[in-house]
Scaffold this motif. Sequence first.
Motif, PDB file in Angstrom:
ATOM      1  N   LYS A 165       0.833  -1.198   0.000  1.00 29.62           N
ATOM      2  CA  LYS A 165       0.000   0.000   0.000  1.00 29.62           C
ATOM      3  C   LYS A 165       0.868   1.248   0.000  1.00 29.62           C
ATOM      4  O   LYS A 165       1.933   1.284   0.610  1.00 29.62           O
ATOM      5  CB  LYS A 165      -0.898  -0.012   1.235  1.00 29.62           C
ATOM      6  N   ALA A 166       0.437   2.286  -0.717  1.00 27.85           N
ATOM      7  CA  ALA A 166       1.151   3.565  -0.746  1.00 27.85           C
ATOM      8  C   ALA A 166       0.144   4.684  -0.503  1.00 27.85           C
ATOM      9  O   ALA A 166      -0.907   4.743  -1.150  1.00 27.85           O
ATOM     10  CB  ALA A 166       1.851   3.767  -2.079  1.00 27.85           C
ATOM     11  N   VAL A 167       0.470   5.544   0.442  1.00 27.03           N
ATOM     12  CA  VAL A 167      -0.417   6.658   0.777  1.00 27.03           C
ATOM     13  C   VAL A 167       0.273   7.966   0.379  1.00 27.03           C
ATOM     14  O   VAL A 167       1.328   8.317   0.915  1.00 27.03           O
ATOM     15  CB  VAL A 167      -0.763   6.677   2.275  1.00 27.03           C
ATOM     16  N   PHE A 168      -0.298   8.671  -0.571  1.00 23.30           N
ATOM     17  CA  PHE A 168       0.248   9.923  -1.091  1.00 23.30           C
ATOM     18  C   PHE A 168      -0.491  11.120  -0.495  1.00 23.30           C
ATOM     19  O   PHE A 168      -1.701  11.060  -0.260  1.00 23.30           O
ATOM     20  CB  PHE A 168       0.091  10.006  -2.614  1.00 23.30           C
ATOM     21  N   VAL A 169       0.237  12.184  -0.279  1.00 22.89           N
ATOM     22  CA  VAL A 169      -0.364  13.494  -0.025  1.00 22.89           C
ATOM     23  C   VAL A 169       0.040  14.361  -1.205  1.00 22.89           C
ATOM     24  O   VAL A 169       1.238  14.544  -1.479  1.00 22.89           O
ATOM     25  CB  VAL A 169       0.129  14.112   1.291  1.00 22.89           C
ATOM     26  N   VAL A 170      -0.951  14.862  -1.940  1.00 18.52           N
ATOM     27  CA  VAL A 170      -0.678  15.630  -3.152  1.00 18.52           C
ATOM     28  C   VAL A 170      -1.411  16.967  -3.108  1.00 18.52           C
ATOM     29  O   VAL A 170      -2.375  17.154  -2.347  1.00 18.52           O
ATOM     30  CB  VAL A 170      -1.097  14.854  -4.415  1.00 18.52           C
ATOM     31  N   LYS A 171      -0.936  17.865  -3.963  1.00 18.61           N
ATOM     32  CA  LYS A 171      -1.593  19.162  -4.131  1.00 18.61           C
ATOM     33  C   LYS A 171      -1.986  19.286  -5.595  1.00 18.61           C
ATOM     34  O   LYS A 171      -1.139  19.235  -6.488  1.00 18.61           O
ATOM     35  CB  LYS A 171      -0.650  20.294  -3.741  1.00 18.61           C
ATOM     36  N   GLY A 172      -3.308  19.410  -5.844  1.00 16.47           N
ATOM     37  CA  GLY A 172      -3.790  19.471  -7.213  1.00 16.47           C
ATOM     38  C   GLY A 172      -3.571  20.824  -7.846  1.00 16.47           C
ATOM     39  O   GLY A 172      -3.174  21.807  -7.188  1.00 16.47           O
ATOM     40  N   LEU A 173      -3.836  20.879  -9.142  1.00 16.04           N
ATOM     41  CA  LEU A 173      -3.720  22.156  -9.853  1.00 16.04           C
ATOM     42  C   LEU A 173      -4.700  23.193  -9.315  1.00 16.04           C
ATOM     43  O   LEU A 173      -4.512  24.400  -9.509  1.00 16.04           O
ATOM     44  CB  LEU A 173      -3.969  21.931 -11.355  1.00 16.04           C
ATOM     45  N   ARG A 216      -4.889  16.840  -0.911  1.00 14.40           N
ATOM     46  CA  ARG A 216      -5.723  15.669  -0.692  1.00 14.40           C
ATOM     47  C   ARG A 216      -4.842  14.432  -0.523  1.00 14.40           C
ATOM     48  O   ARG A 216      -3.642  14.451  -0.855  1.00 14.40           O
ATOM     49  CB  ARG A 216      -6.726  15.464  -1.829  1.00 14.40           C
ATOM     50  N   LYS A 217      -5.431  13.383   0.014  1.00 12.98           N
ATOM     51  CA  LYS A 217      -4.729  12.126   0.226  1.00 12.98           C
ATOM     52  C   LYS A 217      -5.192  11.130  -0.825  1.00 12.98           C
ATOM     53  O   LYS A 217      -6.391  11.026  -1.121  1.00 12.98           O
ATOM     54  CB  LYS A 217      -5.015  11.596   1.629  1.00 12.98           C
ATOM     55  N   VAL A 218      -4.218  10.407  -1.392  1.00 11.86           N
ATOM     56  CA  VAL A 218      -4.536   9.387  -2.395  1.00 11.86           C
ATOM     57  C   VAL A 218      -3.912   8.070  -1.933  1.00 11.86           C
ATOM     58  O   VAL A 218      -2.707   7.990  -1.710  1.00 11.86           O
ATOM     59  CB  VAL A 218      -3.990   9.757  -3.790  1.00 11.86           C
ATOM     60  N   GLU A 219      -4.733   7.037  -1.795  1.00 13.84           N
ATOM     61  CA  GLU A 219      -4.245   5.720  -1.426  1.00 13.84           C
ATOM     62  C   GLU A 219      -4.232   4.826  -2.661  1.00 13.84           C
ATOM     63  O   GLU A 219      -5.205   4.782  -3.411  1.00 13.84           O
ATOM     64  CB  GLU A 219      -5.132   5.106  -0.338  1.00 13.84           C
ATOM     65  N   THR A 220      -3.119   4.157  -2.871  1.00 16.02           N
ATOM     66  CA  THR A 220      -2.992   3.301  -4.042  1.00 16.02           C
ATOM     67  C   THR A 220      -2.208   2.053  -3.673  1.00 16.02           C
ATOM     68  O   THR A 220      -1.793   1.878  -2.518  1.00 16.02           O
ATOM     69  CB  THR A 220      -2.298   4.056  -5.199  1.00 16.02           C
ATOM     70  N   VAL A 221      -2.009   1.199  -4.652  1.00 18.28           N
ATOM     71  CA  VAL A 221      -1.288  -0.060  -4.448  1.00 18.28           C
ATOM     72  C   VAL A 221      -0.179  -0.159  -5.486  1.00 18.28           C
ATOM     73  O   VAL A 221      -0.364   0.206  -6.653  1.00 18.28           O
ATOM     74  CB  VAL A 221      -2.250  -1.267  -4.572  1.00 18.28           C
ATOM     75  N   ARG A 222       0.967  -0.660  -5.054  1.00 14.94           N
ATOM     76  CA  ARG A 222       2.091  -0.862  -5.981  1.00 14.94           C
ATOM     77  C   ARG A 222       1.891  -2.213  -6.681  1.00 14.94           C
ATOM     78  O   ARG A 222       2.277  -3.258  -6.175  1.00 14.94           O
ATOM     79  CB  ARG A 222       3.419  -0.851  -5.224  1.00 14.94           C
ATOM     80  N   ASN A 223       1.277  -2.176  -7.835  1.00 17.24           N
ATOM     81  CA  ASN A 223       0.976  -3.415  -8.554  1.00 17.24           C
ATOM     82  C   ASN A 223       1.313  -3.333 -10.035  1.00 17.24           C
ATOM     83  O   ASN A 223       0.867  -4.169 -10.824  1.00 17.24           O
ATOM     84  CB  ASN A 223      -0.504  -3.798  -8.374  1.00 17.24           C
ATOM     85  N   VAL A 224       2.120  -2.323 -10.422  1.00 15.82           N
ATOM     86  CA  VAL A 224       2.475  -2.132 -11.827  1.00 15.82           C
ATOM     87  C   VAL A 224       3.926  -2.556 -12.032  1.00 15.82           C
ATOM     88  O   VAL A 224       4.833  -2.056 -11.356  1.00 15.82           O
ATOM     89  CB  VAL A 224       2.298  -0.657 -12.247  1.00 15.82           C
ATOM     90  N   ALA A 225       4.160  -3.496 -12.941  1.00 13.67           N
ATOM     91  CA  ALA A 225       5.518  -3.952 -13.231  1.00 13.67           C
ATOM     92  C   ALA A 225       6.317  -2.847 -13.910  1.00 13.67           C
ATOM     93  O   ALA A 225       5.758  -2.003 -14.635  1.00 13.67           O
ATOM     94  CB  ALA A 225       5.479  -5.195 -14.108  1.00 13.67           C
TER      95      ALA A 225
END
Length: 755
Positions: free
Chosen positions: A508-516, A521-530
């Motif tokens: 699991k990866a939890v990002f804190v990003v700033k949009g344009l 906001r916080k974005v939760e994703t998964v490391r599943n891309v080769a």
Amino acid sequence: MKLVKLLLLSAIISLGSTSILLAQADKRIQRLATLAKIWGEVKFIHPYIAYRSIDWDRALINAIPKVNAARTAEEYSEAINLMLGELKDNQTFSFVKTKISNDGKSASEPEPVKLESGILHLNVLAAAKYTAQSKENLRNFNQKFFSLYEQAKSVLIDSRTGENTDQNILYDIDYNTRNIISEILDSKITLGTIRYRLHNGYPPQDGSTSGGYYSGFTTDAPVGIGKDFAGAPKMLPMVILMDKYSALSPLYCGLQSAGKAIIVSESNDLGTEGHTLEIGEGLMVSLRTAEMVSADGAIGFMPDVLAEKGNAMPAAMKILSDDKFRKPEKKLNASSTPQISQKDNTYAEMEFPNSEYRLLALFRFWNVINYFFPYKQLTGTNWDTVLTKYIPQFEANRNVADYRLSAGKLVAEIHDSHGFFSPPRLKNPPQIFLTPTVEAYAENQTYIRGVLEKSSGFRTGDVVKEVDGIPIDKILENFSVRISASTSQSMMRQVHGYGIFRGEKDSKAVFVVKGLDGKIRKVETVRNVAANDPRFNDFKFSRAAKPVISILSSGFAYVDLDRLQPNQVDSMFKMIMKTPAVIFDMRGYPNGTAWQIAPRLSTKVQPIAALFDNPLIEGKNISDGEFSGATNFTFSQRIPKREHGEVYKGRVVMLIDETAQSQAEHTALFFEAARPDITFIGMPTAGANGDVTNLILPGNIKVSFSGHGVRHADGRQLQRLGIQPTIKVAPSIRGIIQSKDEILDAALKFLKQQH
């Protein structure tokens, strides 16, 4: 109270013991660093390495444990001699520096010149000390010598100087003796000379290079002295006494080869060119740097009579008193010594080398950079300190990942974007997976340039603030320490191509990003891309949609140098010749077209385009007391002569950014020389130029670096700065994701203002 005192005393003793242990550790590391320098100097300077089969790596490997175990300076010296002993050279060794005794007594100086029993005795050391006092002494000495020579039946020259290092005295010995011998010779003779190793840059260990780097043996041309006419007075029989320190070896070697003198010595290896080093702890190291070559081509200089210790003078006198005095016959020794390959052992079978071989990796890299990296002075680090910094790190490696990380960090110390680190694929590589994002860098920020999965919650243009609670600056720093980059712009370009948010599959990866929109906001994703997912190809930057050569609606010409091929250059000029201006897009890597284009941009005849500095190492003229180093062979490179076609006279603009490196930057230098009024628009280039070369570290790890130093034609620095834009234009995140070319737009705006 007694308990407190005991505890305090215990603490003091403990601190004292800790201090002693730290001091011992520092000494051990310093000794290993010195061993590395000695090993490196021998590797690149000692003549035997060039043509004898010596496993010099193994000599180091065997010495390292002995250095680590050495408790005293004497044991340390023995460990060094264990390594140097592999050379089987009695002139290369470590020894304890002896103190010169000064007990108030001074031995009486021998007479500079005297005649006894028909033998003319000349003591070159006493003569030099005497003649150095005044010109009158010099005249008196010469008069006496030649007067006695007329009365003599034979000549004995005592050329033993001991460890006398007074350069003025040695000069006078050379001057006096050479002049005397020249006068009494009855024919012309060829003197001995020296051969030594020479390195012009560092030839690559793997593949080839356009740098023209080479290593070899070179022999200085011998000189001749003496009379070249018939009827000269016959030269008297001569014996020369020498020790291993005697100067004038080429002269005496020439006399021996010509059959004019017999050489007597207690040393079997004369005329050794070398130097001595002080390595601390009262120790010295003597290193051979060249070999004597006689007039008949024989290698080495040996006496005709090898006397027992303390018996050189009696042996010489016996020869001269013998009525059957015979000059030596010429010795024709085979001089063919074919050189052997200088390719290093890659130790490909050692995925994780042991401690000694890991130190070999460090010592090999350190020495190559020390001698052959033209930008060593631009690393921002005292290169000596790199050895002591990394010895503990390499020793502490626990596995192959640790070893490769240490090696990567080491290479990063050169701050050269040509410092490519290329280890072979691991036998059992870890499975690395990425987040569904494409990262890039602009406006001094990491942002999301592409999203592989729309449902991931990311938006193009999102600026990353942190991942898994780690600030983005810290993430970038962790990657930067293992990447060799000439400039910050090159570093960020490289870092953002490494998949900086990588991790274990499905982690699991939890990002804190700033949009344009400016919202956090916080974005939760998964490391599943080769890492080899083909969807990444959709986001590779490409100008393929544009023609390579075109006339824009503004009337200005546009040429994409990243895609222009040499066979397109003539047709390009035909198309753009009548345009008022041309924009050469040098964002990317060219295809060798600068050598064709630049001559047709200028009416000047072959102006200088760049200055080159090439590391040049010679195994002679190395000063005592210090390790050898490289000098620079400097030359200029000119634009080729224009052979055909008209000269383009319109205004010239070049677009640049951090993707322009090496040949791209050299293209800018060519265009700059051809058209000093060129306008560079965009961002600074990578700042790495100079034909690449490479070495191999244990474990078959290939490491590259810039082999030439390259500067602007006026001498300005390019490395670690890059080509600087005349008009700086920093692309914005918003503009990039909207597919705007803000640098090209700025160039068009500039040209419209000029016309």
